[in-house]
Motif scaffolding. Structure first.
Motif, PDB file in Angstrom:
ATOM      1  N   GLY A  24       0.781  -1.227   0.000  1.00  0.00           N
ATOM      2  CA  GLY A  24       0.000   0.000   0.000  1.00  0.00           C
ATOM      3  C   GLY A  24       0.813   1.277   0.000  1.00  0.00           C
ATOM      4  O   GLY A  24       0.274   2.351   0.207  1.00  0.00           O
ATOM      5  N   GLU A  25       2.108   1.167  -0.222  1.00  0.00           N
ATOM      6  CA  GLU A  25       2.974   2.345  -0.276  1.00  0.00           C
ATOM      7  C   GLU A  25       3.699   2.380  -1.610  1.00  0.00           C
ATOM      8  O   GLU A  25       3.914   1.353  -2.247  1.00  0.00           O
ATOM      9  CB  GLU A  25       3.986   2.327   0.871  1.00  0.00           C
ATOM     10  CG  GLU A  25       3.337   2.471   2.233  1.00  0.00           C
ATOM     11  CD  GLU A  25       4.363   2.591   3.342  1.00  0.00           C
ATOM     12  OE1 GLU A  25       5.559   2.812   3.051  1.00  0.00           O
ATOM     13  OE2 GLU A  25       3.972   2.457   4.502  1.00  0.00           O
ATOM     14  N   VAL A  26       4.092   3.591  -2.012  1.00  0.00           N
ATOM     15  CA  VAL A  26       4.786   3.800  -3.281  1.00  0.00           C
ATOM     16  C   VAL A  26       6.289   3.784  -3.051  1.00  0.00           C
ATOM     17  O   VAL A  26       6.782   4.396  -2.108  1.00  0.00           O
ATOM     18  CB  VAL A  26       4.362   5.152  -3.905  1.00  0.00           C
ATOM     19  CG1 VAL A  26       5.228   5.504  -5.096  1.00  0.00           C
ATOM     20  CG2 VAL A  26       2.896   5.110  -4.299  1.00  0.00           C
ATOM     21  N   GLU A  27       7.009   3.082  -3.919  1.00  0.00           N
ATOM     22  CA  GLU A  27       8.480   3.099  -3.887  1.00  0.00           C
ATOM     23  C   GLU A  27       8.979   3.466  -5.277  1.00  0.00           C
ATOM     24  O   GLU A  27       8.739   2.749  -6.248  1.00  0.00           O
ATOM     25  CB  GLU A  27       9.026   1.737  -3.475  1.00  0.00           C
ATOM     26  CG  GLU A  27      10.548   1.728  -3.404  1.00  0.00           C
ATOM     27  CD  GLU A  27      11.089   0.375  -2.984  1.00  0.00           C
ATOM     28  OE1 GLU A  27      12.157  -0.003  -3.501  1.00  0.00           O
ATOM     29  OE2 GLU A  27      10.454  -0.296  -2.163  1.00  0.00           O
ATOM     30  N   GLN A  51       8.050  13.021  -3.119  1.00  0.00           N
ATOM     31  CA  GLN A  51       7.529  12.609  -4.422  1.00  0.00           C
ATOM     32  C   GLN A  51       6.729  11.315  -4.314  1.00  0.00           C
ATOM     33  O   GLN A  51       5.700  11.159  -4.970  1.00  0.00           O
ATOM     34  CB  GLN A  51       8.663  12.461  -5.441  1.00  0.00           C
ATOM     35  CG  GLN A  51       9.404  13.745  -5.727  1.00  0.00           C
ATOM     36  CD  GLN A  51       8.483  14.881  -6.131  1.00  0.00           C
ATOM     37  OE1 GLN A  51       7.598  14.732  -6.954  1.00  0.00           O
ATOM     38  NE2 GLN A  51       8.701  16.044  -5.546  1.00  0.00           N
ATOM     39  N   GLU A  52       7.194  10.380  -3.482  1.00  0.00           N
ATOM     40  CA  GLU A  52       6.441   9.140  -3.280  1.00  0.00           C
ATOM     41  C   GLU A  52       5.071   9.459  -2.683  1.00  0.00           C
ATOM     42  O   GLU A  52       4.066   8.870  -3.079  1.00  0.00           O
ATOM     43  CB  GLU A  52       7.228   8.177  -2.397  1.00  0.00           C
ATOM     44  CG  GLU A  52       8.406   7.551  -3.107  1.00  0.00           C
ATOM     45  CD  GLU A  52       9.268   6.671  -2.215  1.00  0.00           C
ATOM     46  OE1 GLU A  52      10.050   5.900  -2.770  1.00  0.00           O
ATOM     47  OE2 GLU A  52       9.165   6.757  -0.975  1.00  0.00           O
ATOM     48  N   GLY A  53       5.040  10.418  -1.751  1.00  0.00           N
ATOM     49  CA  GLY A  53       3.772  10.827  -1.151  1.00  0.00           C
ATOM     50  C   GLY A  53       2.848  11.457  -2.178  1.00  0.00           C
ATOM     51  O   GLY A  53       1.634  11.204  -2.189  1.00  0.00           O
ATOM     52  N   ARG A  54       3.404  12.280  -3.071  1.00  0.00           N
ATOM     53  CA  ARG A  54       2.618  12.927  -4.114  1.00  0.00           C
ATOM     54  C   ARG A  54       2.022  11.881  -5.057  1.00  0.00           C
ATOM     55  O   ARG A  54       0.844  11.920  -5.405  1.00  0.00           O
ATOM     56  CB  ARG A  54       3.490  13.906  -4.900  1.00  0.00           C
ATOM     57  CG  ARG A  54       2.729  14.693  -5.960  1.00  0.00           C
ATOM     58  CD  ARG A  54       3.662  15.500  -6.839  1.00  0.00           C
ATOM     59  NE  ARG A  54       4.618  14.666  -7.552  1.00  0.00           N
ATOM     60  CZ  ARG A  54       4.311  13.906  -8.608  1.00  0.00           C
ATOM     61  NH1 ARG A  54       3.094  13.878  -9.072  1.00  0.00           N
ATOM     62  NH2 ARG A  54       5.225  13.175  -9.198  1.00  0.00           N
ATOM     63  N   CYS A  57      -0.756   9.887  -3.390  1.00  0.00           N
ATOM     64  CA  CYS A  57      -2.015  10.629  -3.380  1.00  0.00           C
ATOM     65  C   CYS A  57      -2.733  10.474  -4.721  1.00  0.00           C
ATOM     66  O   CYS A  57      -3.943  10.286  -4.761  1.00  0.00           O
ATOM     67  CB  CYS A  57      -1.772  12.109  -3.097  1.00  0.00           C
ATOM     68  SG  CYS A  57      -1.308  12.462  -1.403  1.00  0.00           S
ATOM     69  N   ALA A  58      -1.992  10.556  -5.812  1.00  0.00           N
ATOM     70  CA  ALA A  58      -2.595  10.431  -7.136  1.00  0.00           C
ATOM     71  C   ALA A  58      -3.099   9.007  -7.379  1.00  0.00           C
ATOM     72  O   ALA A  58      -4.194   8.805  -7.901  1.00  0.00           O
ATOM     73  CB  ALA A  58      -1.583  10.820  -8.206  1.00  0.00           C
ATOM     74  N   VAL A  59      -2.317   8.022  -6.967  1.00  0.00           N
ATOM     75  CA  VAL A  59      -2.671   6.620  -7.216  1.00  0.00           C
ATOM     76  C   VAL A  59      -3.874   6.186  -6.386  1.00  0.00           C
ATOM     77  O   VAL A  59      -4.775   5.530  -6.896  1.00  0.00           O
ATOM     78  CB  VAL A  59      -1.458   5.697  -6.941  1.00  0.00           C
ATOM     79  CG1 VAL A  59      -1.866   4.233  -6.948  1.00  0.00           C
ATOM     80  CG2 VAL A  59      -0.362   5.944  -7.952  1.00  0.00           C
ATOM     81  N   PHE A  60      -3.887   6.573  -5.117  1.00  0.00           N
ATOM     82  CA  PHE A  60      -4.959   6.131  -4.227  1.00  0.00           C
ATOM     83  C   PHE A  60      -6.078   7.149  -4.082  1.00  0.00           C
ATOM     84  O   PHE A  60      -7.017   6.934  -3.321  1.00  0.00           O
ATOM     85  CB  PHE A  60      -4.383   5.751  -2.868  1.00  0.00           C
ATOM     86  CG  PHE A  60      -3.471   4.556  -2.930  1.00  0.00           C
ATOM     87  CD1 PHE A  60      -3.956   3.293  -3.228  1.00  0.00           C
ATOM     88  CD2 PHE A  60      -2.102   4.704  -2.694  1.00  0.00           C
ATOM     89  CE1 PHE A  60      -3.112   2.195  -3.306  1.00  0.00           C
ATOM     90  CE2 PHE A  60      -1.262   3.609  -2.770  1.00  0.00           C
ATOM     91  CZ  PHE A  60      -1.753   2.349  -3.056  1.00  0.00           C
ATOM     92  N   GLY A  61      -5.987   8.299  -4.780  1.00  0.00           N
ATOM     93  CA  GLY A  61      -7.074   9.261  -4.795  1.00  0.00           C
ATOM     94  C   GLY A  61      -7.189  10.145  -3.574  1.00  0.00           C
ATOM     95  O   GLY A  61      -8.254  10.692  -3.294  1.00  0.00           O
TER      96      GLY A  61
END
Length: 66
Positions: A24-27, A51-54, A57-61
């Motif tokens: 559930g996290e972006v790497e 950037q991973e947080g940004r 946000c886009a991926v999970f809405g």
């Protein structure tokens, strides 16, 4: 296979990020600026996390304000 994110920032720079989703996290796995790869050792960890947080946000809405 991973996913990609492309965007143009307010200065007109073209960014490309390759990333994977883990638990559930972006790497981020790869970064290009205006078509040039940026070596990982040249990127600050704090910047990568932002950037991973940004992207997350886009991926999970999510909505994000900074």
């Amino acid at each position: 296979e991973g996913m990609t994110n492309h965007y143009i920032d307010s200065l007109g720079r073209r960014w490309y990020f390759a990333f994977d989703l883990w638990d559930g996290e972006v790497e981020i796995t790869d970064v290009h600026l205006n078509g040039e790869q940026i070596p990982g050792e040249m990127i600050a960890e704090e910047w990568i996390k932002k950037q991973e947080g940004r992207i997350e946000c886009a991926v999970f809405g999510y909505q994000a304000h900074s």
